[in-house]
Motif scaffolding. Structure first.
Motif, PDB file in Angstrom:
ATOM      1  N   GLN A   1      32.680  16.755 -91.792  1.00  0.00           N
ATOM      2  CA  GLN A   1      34.014  16.993 -91.256  1.00  0.00           C
ATOM      3  C   GLN A   1      35.074  16.928 -92.350  1.00  0.00           C
ATOM      4  N   ALA A   2      34.945  15.935 -93.247  1.00  0.00           N
ATOM      5  CA  ALA A   2      35.906  15.823 -94.341  1.00  0.00           C
ATOM      6  C   ALA A   2      35.852  17.046 -95.250  1.00  0.00           C
ATOM      7  N   GLU A   3      34.658  17.570 -95.495  1.00  0.00           N
ATOM      8  CA  GLU A   3      34.534  18.758 -96.340  1.00  0.00           C
ATOM      9  C   GLU A   3      35.157  19.989 -95.681  1.00  0.00           C
ATOM     10  N   VAL A   4      34.951  20.143 -94.361  1.00  0.00           N
ATOM     11  CA  VAL A   4      35.529  21.282 -93.653  1.00  0.00           C
ATOM     12  C   VAL A   4      37.047  21.211 -93.671  1.00  0.00           C
ATOM     13  N   LEU A   5      37.611  20.045 -93.421  1.00  0.00           N
ATOM     14  CA  LEU A   5      39.067  19.896 -93.435  1.00  0.00           C
ATOM     15  C   LEU A   5      39.631  20.130 -94.835  1.00  0.00           C
ATOM     16  N   ARG A   6      38.903  19.678 -95.846  1.00  0.00           N
ATOM     17  CA  ARG A   6      39.360  19.911 -97.216  1.00  0.00           C
ATOM     18  C   ARG A   6      39.328  21.406 -97.551  1.00  0.00           C
TER      19      ARG A   6
ATOM     20  N   TRP B   1      39.633  23.836 -95.407  1.00  0.00           N
ATOM     21  CA  TRP B   1      40.717  24.454 -94.649  1.00  0.00           C
ATOM     22  C   TRP B   1      42.051  24.279 -95.377  1.00  0.00           C
ATOM     23  N   GLU B   2      42.300  23.075 -95.896  1.00  0.00           N
ATOM     24  CA  GLU B   2      43.552  22.815 -96.611  1.00  0.00           C
ATOM     25  C   GLU B   2      43.643  23.648 -97.885  1.00  0.00           C
ATOM     26  N   ILE B   3      42.530  23.775 -98.606  1.00  0.00           N
ATOM     27  CA  ILE B   3      42.522  24.595 -99.824  1.00  0.00           C
ATOM     28  C   ILE B   3      42.797  26.056 -99.479  1.00  0.00           C
ATOM     29  N   ALA B   4      42.216  26.543 -98.380  1.00  0.00           N
ATOM     30  CA  ALA B   4      42.429  27.936 -97.987  1.00  0.00           C
ATOM     31  C   ALA B   4      43.897  28.192 -97.653  1.00  0.00           C
ATOM     32  N   VAL B   5      44.547  27.239 -97.004  1.00  0.00           N
ATOM     33  CA  VAL B   5      45.976  27.396 -96.696  1.00  0.00           C
ATOM     34  C   VAL B   5      46.799  27.457 -97.973  1.00  0.00           C
ATOM     35  N   ASP B   6      46.509  26.552 -98.925  1.00  0.00           N
ATOM     36  CA  ASP B   6      47.270  26.529-100.181  1.00  0.00           C
ATOM     37  C   ASP B   6      47.060  27.807-100.984  1.00  0.00           C
ATOM     38  N   LYS B   7      45.824  28.260-101.096  1.00  0.00           N
ATOM     39  CA  LYS B   7      45.547  29.441-101.910  1.00  0.00           C
ATOM     40  C   LYS B   7      46.101  30.714-101.277  1.00  0.00           C
ATOM     41  N   THR B   8      45.988  30.824 -99.964  1.00  0.00           N
ATOM     42  CA  THR B   8      46.537  32.006 -99.311  1.00  0.00           C
ATOM     43  C   THR B   8      48.058  32.048 -99.430  1.00  0.00           C
ATOM     44  N   GLY B   9      48.699  30.879 -99.259  1.00  0.00           N
ATOM     45  CA  GLY B   9      50.144  30.835 -99.447  1.00  0.00           C
ATOM     46  C   GLY B   9      50.549  31.147-100.878  1.00  0.00           C
ATOM     47  N   GLY B  10      49.789  30.650-101.847  1.00  0.00           N
ATOM     48  CA  GLY B  10      50.081  30.966-103.243  1.00  0.00           C
ATOM     49  C   GLY B  10      49.904  32.434-103.560  1.00  0.00           C
ATOM     50  N   TYR B  11      48.905  33.054-102.955  1.00  0.00           N
ATOM     51  CA  TYR B  11      48.691  34.481-103.187  1.00  0.00           C
ATOM     52  C   TYR B  11      49.850  35.302-102.616  1.00  0.00           C
ATOM     53  N   LEU B  12      50.272  34.968-101.403  1.00  0.00           N
ATOM     54  CA  LEU B  12      51.404  35.687-100.819  1.00  0.00           C
ATOM     55  C   LEU B  12      52.687  35.437-101.608  1.00  0.00           C
ATOM     56  N   TYR B  13      52.828  34.218-102.140  1.00  0.00           N
ATOM     57  CA  TYR B  13      54.002  33.931-102.977  1.00  0.00           C
ATOM     58  C   TYR B  13      54.001  34.810-104.224  1.00  0.00           C
ATOM     59  N   SER B  14      52.839  34.956-104.862  1.00  0.00           N
ATOM     60  CA  SER B  14      52.765  35.796-106.056  1.00  0.00           C
ATOM     61  C   SER B  14      53.032  37.250-105.713  1.00  0.00           C
ATOM     62  N   ARG B  15      52.512  37.718-104.583  1.00  0.00           N
ATOM     63  CA  ARG B  15      52.776  39.093-104.174  1.00  0.00           C
ATOM     64  C   ARG B  15      54.259  39.306-103.869  1.00  0.00           C
ATOM     65  N   GLY B  16      54.869  38.347-103.200  1.00  0.00           N
ATOM     66  CA  GLY B  16      56.297  38.463-102.934  1.00  0.00           C
ATOM     67  C   GLY B  16      57.126  38.462-104.199  1.00  0.00           C
ATOM     68  N   LEU B  17      56.729  37.650-105.189  1.00  0.00           N
ATOM     69  CA  LEU B  17      57.462  37.622-106.451  1.00  0.00           C
ATOM     70  C   LEU B  17      57.308  38.937-107.205  1.00  0.00           C
ATOM     71  N   MET B  18      56.093  39.498-107.203  1.00  0.00           N
ATOM     72  CA  MET B  18      55.909  40.794-107.858  1.00  0.00           C
ATOM     73  C   MET B  18      56.651  41.908-107.119  1.00  0.00           C
ATOM     74  N   ALA B  19      56.724  41.818-105.791  1.00  0.00           N
ATOM     75  CA  ALA B  19      57.500  42.801-105.037  1.00  0.00           C
ATOM     76  C   ALA B  19      58.980  42.714-105.386  1.00  0.00           C
ATOM     77  N   LEU B  20      59.487  41.495-105.571  1.00  0.00           N
ATOM     78  CA  LEU B  20      60.890  41.324-105.954  1.00  0.00           C
ATOM     79  C   LEU B  20      61.162  41.914-107.336  1.00  0.00           C
ATOM     80  N   ILE B  21      60.283  41.631-108.293  1.00  0.00           N
ATOM     81  CA  ILE B  21      60.470  42.165-109.653  1.00  0.00           C
ATOM     82  C   ILE B  21      60.368  43.691-109.652  1.00  0.00           C
ATOM     83  N   SER B  22      59.384  44.218-108.922  1.00  0.00           N
ATOM     84  CA  SER B  22      59.236  45.673-108.858  1.00  0.00           C
ATOM     85  C   SER B  22      60.440  46.327-108.190  1.00  0.00           C
ATOM     86  N   GLY B  23      60.953  45.728-107.119  1.00  0.00           N
ATOM     87  CA  GLY B  23      62.117  46.293-106.449  1.00  0.00           C
ATOM     88  C   GLY B  23      63.354  46.291-107.332  1.00  0.00           C
TER      89      GLY B  23
END
Length: 390
Positions: free
Chosen positions: A186-191, A193-215
């Motif tokens: 259970q601890a491994e699954v929750l960990r 899940w938390e890593i997936a949330v952080d990495k997905t949010g970081g990926y969208l943040y990088s995409r948003g930053l590149m979209a801002l620079i490109s725009g």
């Protein structure tokens, strides 16, 4: 016949039938599974916003609804603004088309010494066989286009519903998943899940930053060329080029070129050149650095994961490949045992040479084997001792 052979044959046939049934079911449900996978990553992307609103006392379902409402309003506003701009430019292009045709005909007459007129060209185009065939094919393809649009809307609705349920019932889903696992798992699954949330949010943040620079970069170019609707076109280029994989770059650059062509055909070439140059800068300089820092993976791994995701799942795989690989890498990193690296110059790419020895002499001594040099063997004194008898 042995007594176990009939039972083994029945078991083999049953296993083969189950395999065939599973393969058929997987082929039929592959579209639904991809939609569920997209919805899961979308739910992970909005999880931080929903979690913050839920921590302040708001119900999780209401928080998820508000986040989706903001995304829907922003997307609808952008589509309406872009549609009105595009419709106005199309009307202007249709009105100015006779002038463009006259300029082309005059250029052809001057350079090729012909005597063409716009009326003759228009009549030949309207009464040509290929135009009639094109109109007929377009009329028969209207049904296919309508079916594609309806299928896309149904798929979007399916993804939205699944992502809403995943985000609104996230804690319940985690509890249900952990209830069938032992406490250590259970601890491994929750960990994970938390890593997936952080990495997905970081990926969208990088995409948003590149979209801002490109725009911003394309907005400066469009303002310099005095192209109308520069803010809307800059937002279009930034969002489409970053959040639509594979073909997003071409879709993003085609619309500014079309609008610039209505002002001056040479402006369209300027826009095309800038799009190509900026795309190379983004692919080889900007994207590897931002992606590697936000999702903490090597640029080569990020590039390879996008290629692998595209090969496996198409555009969807290219979009979710980087956060998936980053999540897997971060999760497995806790189970890989690491050691201290020895203090050797070769680790840093430096080769240690013996003092006074050249590269040529070292290569010669390394490639020379004992007994291959007859002259040196003849000059060496023989070792003392009894000689063998013949």
């Amino acid at each position: 016949m042995p007594a176990w052979l009939p039972r083994a044959m029945v078991l083999a046939l049953a296993l083969y039938a189950c395999f065939r049934l599973g393969s058929w079911a997987f082929d039929q449900l592959i579209g639904l599974l991809i939609n569920v996978l997209i919805a899961f990553f979308l739910a992970l992307a909005i999880e931080p916003a929903v979690g913050r609103m839920s921590a302040r006392g708001m119900r999780r379902g209401l928080a998820t609804f508000l986040v989706f409402l903001v995304i829907l309003i922003a997307g609808a506003g952008f589509v309406v603004l872009l549609g009105s701009m595009l419709a106005g430019q199309i009307v202007e292009m249709v009105e100015e088309f006779p002038k463009y045709l006259d300029s082309v005909i005059n250029w052809v007459n001057q350079n090729f010494h012909t005597d063409l007129s716009r009326v003759e060209v228009q009549d030949s185009l309207l009464h040509s066989d290929w135009l009639q065939k094109y109109v007929q094919n377009s009329a028969t393809g209207v049904l296919d286009v309508s079916t594609t649009v309806l299928g896309g809307l149904f798929r979007l609705l399916t993804i939205s519903l699944f992502s809403f349920y995943f985000a609104a019932d996230g804690p319940r889903l985690r509890r249900g998943l952990c209830s069938v696992l032992p406490p250590a798992r259970q601890a491994e699954v929750l960990r994970a899940w938390e890593i997936a949330v952080d990495k997905t949010g970081g990926y969208l943040y990088s995409r948003g930053l590149m979209a801002l620079i490109s725009g911003i970069a394309h907005y400066i170019l469009l303002v310099f060329l005095d192209v109308p609707y520069a803010p809307a076109l800059a937002v279009w280029v930034g969002l489409v080029s970053q959040f639509i994989p594979t073909i997003g770059t071409y879709l993003a650059g085609a619309l500014p070129m079309l609008i610039a062509f209505t002002i001056d055909p040479w402006y369209a070439l300027w826009v095309l050149g800038f799009v190509v140059i900026y795309q190379q800068f983004e692919n080889y300089v900007l994207q590897p650095k931002l992606t590697s820092r936000t999702v903490d993976i090597h640029p080569a791994v990020a590039f390879g994961s996008v290629i692998a995701g595209t090969a496996l799942m198409g555009a969807v795989g290219a979009l979710i490949a980087i956060p998936a690989v980053a999540t897997l890498q971060a999760f497995l990193g806790a189970y890989v045992k690491r050691y201290d690296v020895t203090d050797d110059p070769r680790v840093h790419g430096r080769h240690q040479r013996r003092r006074g020895e050249s590269v040529f002499s070292r290569l010669r001594s390394a490639t020379r084997a004992p007994g291959n040099n007859d002259e040196e063997d003849a000059e060496r004194p023989e070792a003392p001792g009894p000689r063998p008898r013949l």
